[in-house]
Design a protein around this motif. Structure first.
Motif, mmCIF file in Angstrom:
data_model
loop_
_atom_site.group_PDB
_atom_site.id
_atom_site.type_symbol
_atom_site.label_atom_id
_atom_site.label_comp_id
_atom_site.label_asym_id
_atom_site.label_seq_id
_atom_site.Cartn_x
_atom_site.Cartn_y
_atom_site.Cartn_z
ATOM 1 N N UNK A 23 119.508 80.662 67.300
ATOM 2 C CA UNK A 23 118.847 81.950 67.472
ATOM 3 C C UNK A 23 119.697 83.096 66.946
ATOM 4 N N UNK A 24 121.008 82.954 66.993
ATOM 5 C CA UNK A 24 121.868 83.975 66.389
ATOM 6 C C UNK A 24 121.675 83.989 64.876
ATOM 7 N N UNK A 25 121.642 82.805 64.254
ATOM 8 C CA UNK A 25 121.427 82.718 62.816
ATOM 9 C C UNK A 25 120.018 83.164 62.443
ATOM 10 N N UNK A 26 119.025 82.795 63.255
ATOM 11 C CA UNK A 26 117.644 83.185 62.967
ATOM 12 C C UNK A 26 117.479 84.693 63.038
ATOM 13 N N UNK A 27 118.097 85.317 64.040
ATOM 14 C CA UNK A 27 118.018 86.778 64.158
ATOM 15 C C UNK A 27 118.683 87.457 62.967
ATOM 16 N N UNK A 28 119.833 86.918 62.544
ATOM 17 C CA UNK A 28 120.540 87.490 61.398
ATOM 18 C C UNK A 28 119.719 87.349 60.119
#
Length: 328
Positions: free
Chosen positions: A217-222
Motif C-alpha cells: 500500500x505504501x508503493x501503491x500510494x506512491x
C-alpha cells in the motif's frame, strides 16, 4: 423423586447403557435459539455453493487462468472443504453426540487443521503475489508464472498436510485416548504443540502478511501520486498498471476480512479459553465464516466473477467454445 432425577440424568447421556463412560448431550446449541438451527446451516450451504461457483468459473474459462486466479482457485477449494466438512461437523457436534468412532473423529480434525493451515498459507502467497506485482511490476511476468504458482500451491497443501500430521502425531498413534468419554469428538494437543501451532499458523503468517501489505500500500500510494502527476504533465505512464493497483486493493480487502475472522479465534486460544464456552464457539464460527465471505468479496469487487456466474447459471458453459468467452 430420586427415580425421576436418575431418569433425567440417564436421558442427558449420549449412551445411557454405558453409564459413567458416556458423555452428556451437548447443550450449547439448544440454548442459543435460532442461530445454530437456521442461520448456520444456511451459511454452510451458501459457503459450498459460492465456492463451487468460483472453482467452476476459474477452472472452465481460459481467460481466468492467471497466476493470481490460480491462488484464488486453490483457496476456493479449501473454502469449499470448510463448507462441506467443517461447518457440518461443528453443527453436528454442537447439537448431537459423536457416533462415528475415533478414526472418523481424527480424520475430521485432521481435515480441519489442514484446511485452516492451507488458508493461512494462501493468504501469505496472495500477499507475496501483490507485493511483486506492485513493487516490482516490470519483472512480475517473469517472476510470477502459472507453473510457479502451481508449484507453490501444491507445496502449500503438501507442507500443510505434513505439518498437521506432525502436530497431531500423538492422537494419530492413539486416537482412542483423546476422548474422556464416549460420544464426544475432541483432539488433545499438548501445551507445546498448541504454542507451536499458534506461532506457525497465526503469529508468523500475520507478521509476514502485515509487512508485505504495508509495503504494497505504501508503493501503491506512491505510484498513484506519480501516475496523477504524469497524467497531468502528459508524461507516459510507467510502473504498476491501474488494474494491478485495483487488484491490490481488492485482495487487500480479502486479507483484511481474513484477519478479522481469524484473529478472534487465536486470541481466545492465546488467553486459554478454548473449550465449550460460547465465546470459543462463536470465535470458531467466525473463523469458518471467512470461507463464505471470500466468494462474496469476489462477487462484490470482480466483474469477471459475476459474468462467469451468469454463464454458469444460464448453462452457457455447456455450449461449444464457452471456455474462450470474454469475461474481462
Amino acid at each position: 423423586a430420586g427415580v425421576r432425577m436418575e431418569a433425567e440424568e440417564q436421558s442427558e447421556l449420549c449412551f445411557p447403557q454405558l453409564g459413567n463412560l458416556s458423555c452428556r448431550k451437548p447443550r450449547w446449541a439448544s440454548s442459543q435459539g435460532v442461530l445454530p438451527r437456521v442461520l448456520l446451516p444456511a451459511v454452510c450451504a451458501l459457503t459450498v455453493l459460492l465456492n463451487l461457483l468460483v472453482v467452476i468459473a476459474i477452472s472452465h474459462f481460459r481467460q481466468l487462468h492467471t497466476p493470481t486466479n490460480l491462488l484464488l482457485l486453490s483457496l476456493a477449494v479449501a473454502d469449499f472443504l470448510v463448507g462441506l466438512v467443517m461447518w457440518p461437523g461443528e453443527l453436528y457436534m454442537s447439537t448431537s453426540c459423536w457416533a462415528f468412532g475415533d478414526v472418523a473423529c481424527f480424520c475430521y480434525h485432521l481435515v480441519s487443521f489442514v484446511v485452516t493451515s492451507v488458508s493461512v498459507g494462501h493468504m501469505v502467497l496472495i500477499s507475496a503475489d501483490r507485493y511483486v506485482a506492485i513493487c516490482d511490476p516490470l519483472r512480475y511476468g517473469v517472476k510470477v508464472t502459472v507453473k510457479r504458482i502451481q508449484g507453490c500451491v501444491c507445496l502449500c497443501w503438501f507442507l500443510s498436510f505434513l505439518y498437521c500430521c506432525a502436530l497431531l502425531r500423538e492422537p494419530l498413534a492413539r486416537p482412542e485416548e483423546c476422548s474422556s468419554c464416549r460420544g464426544e469428538c475432541v483432539i488433545a494437543v499438548d501445551v507445546d504443540g498448541g504454542l507451536l501451532d499458534l506461532i506457525v499458523v497465526f503469529v508468523l503468517p500475520l507478521c509476514v502478511i502485515v509487512t508485505l501489505y504495508a509495503r504494497v500500500f505504501a508503493a501503491a500510494a506512491s505510484q498513484a501520486r506519480a501516475l496523477r502527476s504524469r497524467v497531468a504533465g502528459g508524461a507516459p505512464r510507467r510502473g504498476a498498471k491501474r488494474s494491478e493497483l485495483k487488484a491490490a486493493r481488492t485482495l487487500g480487502v480479502l486479507v483484511l476480512v481474513f484477519l478479522l475472522c481469524y484473529c478472534p479465534f487465536y486470541i481466545v486460544a492465546l488467553v486459554g479459553e478454548l473449550g465449550f464456552s460460547s465465546s470459543a464457539q462463536y470465535a470458531l464460527y467466525l473463523l469458518d465464516f471467512n470461507s463464505c465471505a471470500n466468494p462474496l468479496i469476489y462477487a462484490l469487487f470482480y466483474p469477471w466473477f459475476r459474468r462467469a456466474v451468469g454463464h454458469i447459471v444460464t448453462l452457457r458453459v455447456l455450449r461449444p467454445g464457452s471456455r474462450g468467452a470474454d469475461l474481462l
